[in-house]
Design an enzyme around this catalytic site. Structure first.
Site, mmCIF file in Angstrom:
data_model
loop_
_atom_site.group_PDB
_atom_site.id
_atom_site.type_symbol
_atom_site.label_atom_id
_atom_site.label_comp_id
_atom_site.label_asym_id
_atom_site.label_seq_id
_atom_site.Cartn_x
_atom_site.Cartn_y
_atom_site.Cartn_z
ATOM 1 N N HIS A 171 40.463 59.580 51.265
ATOM 2 C CA HIS A 171 40.538 60.731 51.277
ATOM 3 C C HIS A 171 41.905 61.459 50.581
ATOM 4 O O HIS A 171 42.831 60.549 50.622
ATOM 5 C CB HIS A 171 40.219 61.546 52.628
ATOM 6 C CG HIS A 171 41.543 61.213 53.389
ATOM 7 N ND1 HIS A 171 42.512 62.131 53.560
ATOM 8 C CD2 HIS A 171 41.670 60.257 54.333
ATOM 9 C CE1 HIS A 171 43.548 61.694 54.497
ATOM 10 N NE2 HIS A 171 43.038 60.425 55.009
ATOM 11 N N CYS A 172 41.932 62.602 49.914
ATOM 12 C CA CYS A 172 43.040 63.195 49.630
ATOM 13 C C CYS A 172 43.641 64.203 50.625
ATOM 14 O O CYS A 172 43.036 64.265 51.600
ATOM 15 C CB CYS A 172 43.044 63.640 48.128
ATOM 16 S SG CYS A 172 41.833 64.804 47.734
ATOM 17 N N ALA A 173 44.299 65.096 50.119
ATOM 18 C CA ALA A 173 44.823 66.363 50.869
ATOM 19 C C ALA A 173 43.609 67.294 51.440
ATOM 20 O O ALA A 173 43.792 67.742 52.418
ATOM 21 C CB ALA A 173 46.052 67.296 50.289
#
Length: 479
Positions: free
Chosen positions: A25-27
Site C-alpha cells: 500500500h502507499c499513502a
C-alpha cells in the site's frame, strides 16, 4: 469503522485470498497484483463505504481508500490472509510479469524519465520565468521587461543559464537513470553522458547550423574512419540506446572478469567500447531518428491544425487509461530541449485540456447525482484535484464509473484541444497540466491567453455535454 470487516469484504470482492499474488500500500491506495483481474467484482467494491475508487495500471490493481485508513485496512488484510506485505519494488516486479511487451516498454520509459522529471520541471519553469523577463509585449507594448528596466538584465542572464543546464546536460541525467533501470552502474551511465556533452565537442545545437551553412565538421581520423566530433546536448534517443549498450556490456563483463580485476577492467572496457560505438554509428543514427521524430510530430501539429488537435484531444483520456501516456515524457523532453526549433511541446496543452475536462465532468456529476452522498463527496474533491492536474480520482472514481461524464470529458477535451491547436499553443516546460500550468506555456503568439481560453472552453463544453447526457434514459438510474 470495522477495518477487519472492510478487509474481508475487499478480499471477497477481488476474488478471494488465492487470487492475491502480491500486495502493498502507499499513502492512499492498496496496490495489489492479482492472478486474475477478471474475478474482481467492481460493483461490490464500489458499494463499500471504505472504497473511494479503483483502477488497474502497470499490472497492479489499485483500490483508493484514503490517507490514515489504508494502512489499517491493509493491516487487517495481512492478518486475515497471512500474507506479508511486499515492498513497492516487489509489487512492481510482479506486476510487470502481467504486462505484454508493449506495456513493458512504456513502463521502462516511465521508470527512466519519472525520476528526472523534477530536474526537467525546475529547468522548464525557470525558462518560464526567463520568458516573463525577456518576452516583449507582456508588461510593455513591443518591449520586454529588461529592455525597460535594464537592472534586471543580469538576473535574466543568470536564470537563462540555470534554466538551460538540465536540458543542455540532459544526457547525464538520462545516463544515470537509464543505466540504473537497465541494471548497470548509474555512475558509469552519468560518466558516459558527460562524454557525450564534453565541451571540446561541437555542440549539438551548432551542428545543424554548420551543416546548413556548408561548414566542415570536426572529426577524428581513426583506422581510416572519419568520426564526427559532435556532442549530444539535449538529445534523448542517443543516450537511451547508449545506456542500454553500456549496461549490457557491463553486466556481461561482470560475469566473466575475475573479481580481483573487476573494478579495473569492467568500467574501462564498458565506457571505452560504448563511447566508441556511440560516436561511430549509434549516436549519428539515433540523432537522425530523434530529429525525424520531433520534426514529424511538430509537422503533424503545425499542419494538422484543428483536426489534429481534435483527434489528439479525443484520444488523450483513453490513452491515459492504457498507460501509454507515460511514453510521452520522452517525446516532450525532446521537444522542449529543441524548443528553439520546435517552439516547445504541443502535448502539454492538450494534456491540460484533458485534465480540465475530467475535472469539469466530475464537478458536473457532483451537481447531477442526488441520491449517492459517497459519490458526490468523491466527485467534488476529485473534480478540484483534476483541475489542478491530478486526474486519477476523477477519471477512475467517478467518470468511468458513471460512463456519461467520461463521454462528456472526451468531447470537451477534443474541442478545447482543437482550439489550442488552432492557435499553436506550446509549452516550454514540463509542469502541472492544469490551472497552474500557465508558467509552462510559451508567451509567443499570445500563448497564455489562448491557453486560458482553451481551458474555459473545455470546462463549459464538458459540463454542458455531461449535463445533457445525464437526461438520457439509460443514465437516469445513476441520479
Amino acid at each position: 469503522m470495522n477495518y477487519k470487516k472492510s478487509a474481508e469484504n475487499i478480499i471477497q470482492a477481488i476474488g478471494g485470498e488465492e487470487n492475491i499474488d502480491a500486495m502493498a500500500h502507499c499513502a492512499t491506495r492498496l496496490r495489489l497484483v492479482l492472478n486474475d483481474e477478471s474475478k474482481v467484482q467492481e460493483k461490490q467494491l464500489s458499494e463499500m463505504d471504505v472504497v473511494k475508487g479503483t483502477f488497474s495500471t502497470g499490472g497492479q490493481y489499485q483500490i483508493i481508500i484514503g490517507s490514515g485508513t489504508v494502512n489499517k485496512v491493509f493491516a487487517a488484510m495481512e492478518q486475515i490472509t497471512g500474507k506479508e506485505a511486499s515492498t513497492s519494488s516487489e509489487v512492481k516486479e510482479q506486476g510487470n510479469k502481467n504486462m505484454n511487451p508493449f506495456q513493458r516498454f512504456v513502463k521502462m520509459l516511465s521508470d527512466i524519465f519519472v525520476p528526472i522529471i523534477p530536474a526537467i520541471v525546475a529547468g522548464g519553469l525557470l525558462m518560464g520565468i526567463n520568458n516573463i523577463l525577456t518576452a516583449p509585449g507582456i508588461f510593455y507594448d513591443k518591449q520586454s521587461l529588461i529592455q525597460v528596466h535594464d537592472q534586471f538584465k543580469g538576473l535574466a542572464e543568470m536564470i537563462n543559464i540555470f534554466a538551460n543546464a538540465p536540458f543542455t546536460l540532459l544526457p547525464i541525467l538520462i545516463g544515470f537513470s537509464a543505466s540504473k533501470r537497465f541494471g548497470g552502474n548509474p555512475f558509469l551511465g552519468a560518466a558516459l553522458g558527460m562524454i557525450l556533452v564534453h565541451p571540446e565537442l561541437m555542440s549539438a545545437y551548432d551542428y545543424p547550423k554548420a551543416l546548413e551553412a556548408g561548414k566542415s565538421i570536426p572529426h577524428w581520423d581513426l583506422f581510416g574512419l572519419k568520426i564526427n566530433q559532435v556532442g549530444y546536448q539535449g538529445q534523448v534517443l542517443p543516450m537511451l540506446v547508449a545506456s542500454y549498450i553500456l549496461a549490457t556490456i557491463e553486466k556481461g563483463l561482470r560475469k566473466v572478469v575475475p573479481t580481483v580485476l573487476d573494478n579495473l577492467v569492467t568500467p574501462l572496457v564498458s565506457i571505452l567500447t560504448t563511447a566508441f560505438v556511440t560516436f561511430l554509428f549509434v549516436g549519428p543514427l539515433t540523432r537522425t531518428l530523434g530529429y525525424w521524430l520531433s520534426d514529424g510530430l511538430t509537422w503533424l501539429y503545425e499542419f494538422g491544425g484543428v483536426i489534429g488537435g481534435l483527434i489528439f484531444g479525443l484520444l488523450y483520456a483513453p490513452i491515459v487509461i492504457t498507460g501509454i501516456h507515460h511514453s510521452f515524457i520522452a517525446v516532450e523532453t525532446q521537444l522542449i530541449a529543441d524548443s528553439t526549433k520546435t517552439g516547445g511541446s504541443f502535448i502539454f496543452p492538450i494534456a491540460t485540456m484533458s485534465n480540465v475536462a475530467q475535472g469539469a465532468a466530475a464537478i458536473a456529476a457532483f451537481v447531477i447525482v442526488k441520491n449517492n452522498k459517497k459519490l458526490k463527496g468523491v466527485a467534488s474533491a476529485a473534480g478540484i484535484s483534476s483541475l489542478l492536474g491530478i486526474t486519477e480520482p476523477a477519471m477512475f472514481g467517478v467518470n468511468l464509473k458513471l460512463k456519461y461524464p467520461f463521454i462528456g470529458a472526451i468531447i470537451g477535451s477534443g474541442i478545447g484541444s482543437a482550439y489550442v491547436a488552432l492557435f499553436k499553443v506550446k509549452a516550454i516546460a514540463l509542469g502541472t497540466a492544469g490551472l497552474p500550468g500557465f508558467i509552462s506555456i510559451s508567451g509567443a503568439h499570445s500563448g497564455w491567453l489562448h491557453y486560458g481560453i482553451g481551458m474555459v472552453i473545455t470546462f463549459i463544453v464538458t459540463f454542458g455535454v455531461t449535463y445533457s447526457l445525464s437526461f438520457k434514459k439509460k443514465y437516469r438510474e445513476v441520479k
